[in-house]
Design a protein around this motif. Structure first.
Motif, PDB file in Angstrom:
ATOM      1  N   PHE A  21      67.872 104.753 144.102  1.00 16.66           N
ATOM      2  CA  PHE A  21      68.373 104.402 142.769  1.00 16.66           C
ATOM      3  C   PHE A  21      67.952 102.983 142.420  1.00 16.66           C
ATOM      4  N   MET A  22      67.746 102.769 141.132  1.00 15.64           N
ATOM      5  CA  MET A  22      67.399 101.443 140.646  1.00 15.64           C
ATOM      6  C   MET A  22      68.564 100.910 139.821  1.00 15.64           C
ATOM      7  N   LEU A  23      69.086  99.750 140.236  1.00 12.41           N
ATOM      8  CA  LEU A  23      70.208  99.120 139.539  1.00 12.41           C
ATOM      9  C   LEU A  23      69.685  98.051 138.591  1.00 12.41           C
ATOM     10  N   PRO A  24      70.176  97.973 137.349  1.00 12.03           N
ATOM     11  CA  PRO A  24      69.691  96.959 136.397  1.00 12.03           C
ATOM     12  C   PRO A  24      70.149  95.564 136.790  1.00 12.03           C
ATOM     13  N   ASN A  25      69.392  94.553 136.333  1.00 18.24           N
ATOM     14  CA  ASN A  25      69.720  93.167 136.702  1.00 18.24           C
ATOM     15  C   ASN A  25      71.003  92.670 136.065  1.00 18.24           C
ATOM     16  N   LYS A 120      70.499  85.684 146.041  1.00 17.90           N
ATOM     17  CA  LYS A 120      69.837  84.631 146.818  1.00 17.90           C
ATOM     18  C   LYS A 120      69.103  85.107 148.070  1.00 17.90           C
ATOM     19  N   ARG A 121      69.352  86.351 148.534  1.00 21.88           N
ATOM     20  CA  ARG A 121      68.788  86.778 149.812  1.00 21.88           C
ATOM     21  C   ARG A 121      67.586  87.709 149.689  1.00 21.88           C
ATOM     22  N   GLY A 122      66.947  87.728 148.543  1.00 19.38           N
ATOM     23  CA  GLY A 122      65.710  88.503 148.406  1.00 19.38           C
ATOM     24  C   GLY A 122      65.904  89.967 148.104  1.00 19.38           C
ATOM     25  N   PHE A 123      67.074  90.357 147.585  1.00 18.81           N
ATOM     26  CA  PHE A 123      67.291  91.744 147.215  1.00 18.81           C
ATOM     27  C   PHE A 123      66.750  92.064 145.820  1.00 18.81           C
ATOM     28  N   MET A 124      66.627  91.033 144.982  1.00 18.32           N
ATOM     29  CA  MET A 124      66.168  91.261 143.619  1.00 18.32           C
ATOM     30  C   MET A 124      64.667  91.518 143.607  1.00 18.32           C
ATOM     31  N   GLN A 125      64.261  92.610 142.917  1.00 16.63           N
ATOM     32  CA  GLN A 125      62.845  92.956 142.816  1.00 16.63           C
ATOM     33  C   GLN A 125      62.166  92.070 141.768  1.00 16.63           C
ATOM     34  N   GLU A 129      65.495  93.885 139.076  1.00 19.91           N
ATOM     35  CA  GLU A 129      66.377  95.001 139.401  1.00 19.91           C
ATOM     36  C   GLU A 129      66.529  95.146 140.917  1.00 19.91           C
ATOM     37  N   PHE A 130      67.394  96.071 141.333  1.00 17.36           N
ATOM     38  CA  PHE A 130      67.701  96.256 142.748  1.00 17.36           C
ATOM     39  C   PHE A 130      67.461  97.711 143.151  1.00 17.36           C
ATOM     40  N   LEU A 131      67.000  97.915 144.375  1.00  7.34           N
ATOM     41  CA  LEU A 131      66.764  99.255 144.891  1.00  7.34           C
ATOM     42  C   LEU A 131      67.802  99.594 145.959  1.00  7.34           C
ATOM     43  N   VAL A 132      68.473 100.729 145.769  1.00 10.50           N
ATOM     44  CA  VAL A 132      69.488 101.189 146.720  1.00 10.50           C
ATOM     45  C   VAL A 132      69.143 102.609 147.157  1.00 10.50           C
ATOM     46  N   GLU A 133      69.109 102.826 148.468  1.00  8.28           N
ATOM     47  CA  GLU A 133      68.844 104.155 149.021  1.00  8.28           C
ATOM     48  C   GLU A 133      70.143 104.807 149.474  1.00  8.28           C
TER      49      GLU A 133
END
Length: 460
Positions: A21-25, A120-125, A129-133
């Motif tokens: 899934f892709m989460l919006p910023n 801050k830990r490099g999760f943002m693409q 946005e963010f990717l969650v499996e």
């Protein structure tokens, strides 16, 4: 909204599937709303995921949408937020044998990822946005209830009315189990006839697999049952060689438990494979999308081409994932033959027409042309074909996207780490072998005269 952008099936014995899934910023904004996803299908149930924000954390939850009283679904699930830098920095949690029921149909964790870490830990693409499996595996769905035995059925020689369980949900349909007490057969006058009934979705016949048990102690166990239900939704009844009194052990109720394992919607068509003018048939899948099946008898073996005629109706900026299989029903005999290398998977995007998916079988054309073959109907020279609709999901991004690089980078990182561990193990094995060889040489050295005398003295 959390958008489903990828689906990966591992094709293992646990039926593991990974939904990305892709989460919006905007999820990190102070007054942003909670994030929800559209329904998806896994294990013949509808599910949805949600990401709920608290003061300091982002929570992740999975909810069973298609549930009913008495139905229990157990499965293993895990959420993973992908990190851009390295797969070891991913944030994840898992739950084994999570139990979903009508009363408790939501599970997850309130403190999935700290909001501060997400930024801050490099999760943002790269696009913010963010990717969650979400990994789902090892699902077991069972329905259980107690049927009250009418007083008129307590007698050994009574013939009471049909007994039926409450409805339960599976495979996006409603089902029940019917019991017909004391049905007479040639072998015995003391038995029960059992029938599985489907009450909804009659557009297709369906192939269903299940296991049934009746009673508590020393219960009757059916073992695996594989049946084809017709358009009316009725399965072929089968007989249990025991009475209600025996199975209930004299109690006033009988325990009924059914484990539903698989259900597949099937489109049945009839094709004249040897005719160029009548070698096509139109059909619809379980999502009411139109397809066309064309027979190909030009080669040595019978083949088919499946066309998605509604391909222009795939939503723009989306792709449709479809998994299907094909089987040939014999006109005489019991040899049901499926296509070679099935099941098949294809991603469809919006287009004016589909080039078709070629499906091969191992049935020789020479055999079909023979007048006494097992496949062709003697009445109309047609062959009956089943198209099995296994799965269908709508995904965003119809083509390759840069967000796919994250998974590819993680894969390369893991491969390199595995190779490094293998190299390390090889070096350790070499050292161990060298050490063992040196010990063996020491033990095989000839003893000196003084050592022999000392051993002789100790023996005395």
């Amino acid at each position: 909204m959390a958008k489903l952008c990828r689906l990966v099936k591992l094709n293992d014995s646990f039926n593991t599937q990974v939904f990305t899934f892709m989460l919006p910023n905007k999820v990190l904004r102070e007054f942003s709303q909670d994030i929800y996803a559209k329904d998806m299908v896994y294990g013949h149930h509808k599910w949805t995921v949600s990401f709920i924000k608290s003061e300091k954390h982002m929570g992740a939850y999975i909810k069973l949408q298609s549930t009913s009283t008495g139905m229990v679904s157990k499965l293993d699930f895990s959420f993973t937020m992908l990190n851009n830098d390295h797969f070891t920095k991913n944030e994840s949690f898992m739950e084994k044998e999570g139990e979903f029921t009508y009363d408790e149909n939501v599970k997850g964790r309130k403190t999935f990822v700290p909001l501060e870490d997400m930024a801050k830990r490099g999760f943002m693409q790269g696009n913010g946005e963010f990717l969650v499996e979400l990994e789902l595996r090892n699902i077991v769905s069972s329905f259980e209830c107690y049927l009250r035995i009418p007083k008129e059925n307590n007698s050994r020689h009574s013939y009471g009315p049909k007994m039926e369980t409450p409805y339960f949900s599976f495979g996006l349909s409603d089902w029940s189990v019917s019991l017909f007490p004391n049905a007479c057969t040639v072998e015995t006058e003391d038995n029960i006839t059992v029938q599985l009934v489907r009450h909804t979705n009659f557009d297709h016949i369906c192939d269903v697999k299940y296991q049934l048990s009746l009673g508590d102690q020393n219960a009757y166990e059916s073992g695996p049952v594989d049946q084809l239900l017709d358009a009316t939704g009725n399965s072929e009844p089968f007989t249990v060689g025991a009475s209600l009194m025996k199975l209930s052990r004299g109690r006033s109720s009988l325990k009924v438990r059914i484990e539903m394992q698989n259900v597949v919607s099937v489109s049945e068509v009839s094709i004249n494979v040897l005719s160029r003018n009548r070698n096509r048939a139109h059909l619809y899948d379980k999502d009411k999308q139109a397809w066309m099946l064309e027979a190909d008898a030009s080669g040595k073996y019978l083949a088919f081409k499946l066309y998605y005629t509604d391909i222009k109706h795939v939503p723009r900026k989306n792709s449709r994932y479809v998994a299907f299989n094909l089987g040939i029903v014999p006109y005489s005999g019991n040899q049901y033959v499926r296509a070679i290398n099935g099941p098949f998977v294809k991603y469809y995007v919006q287009d004016d027409h589909d080039d078709g998916y070629l499906i091969h079988t191992d049935i020789p054309i020479e055999e079909i042309s023979s007048p006494d073959n097992d496949w062709v109907s003697t009445e109309d020279q047609h062959i009956t074909v089943h198209v099995e609709w296994i799965d269908s999901q709508l995904l965003i991004y119809p083509t390759y996207h840069r967000l796919d690089d994250v998974a590819r980078v993680h894969k390369q990182q893991m491969i390199r780490e595995i190779l490094a561990l293998q190299s390390e193990n090889y070096a350790l094995e070499k050292q161990l072998y060298s050490y063992q060889q040196s010990i063996a040489k020491t033990n095989s050295k000839p003893r000196s005269l003084s050592e022999d005398r000392g051993n002789s003295y100790r023996r005395q």
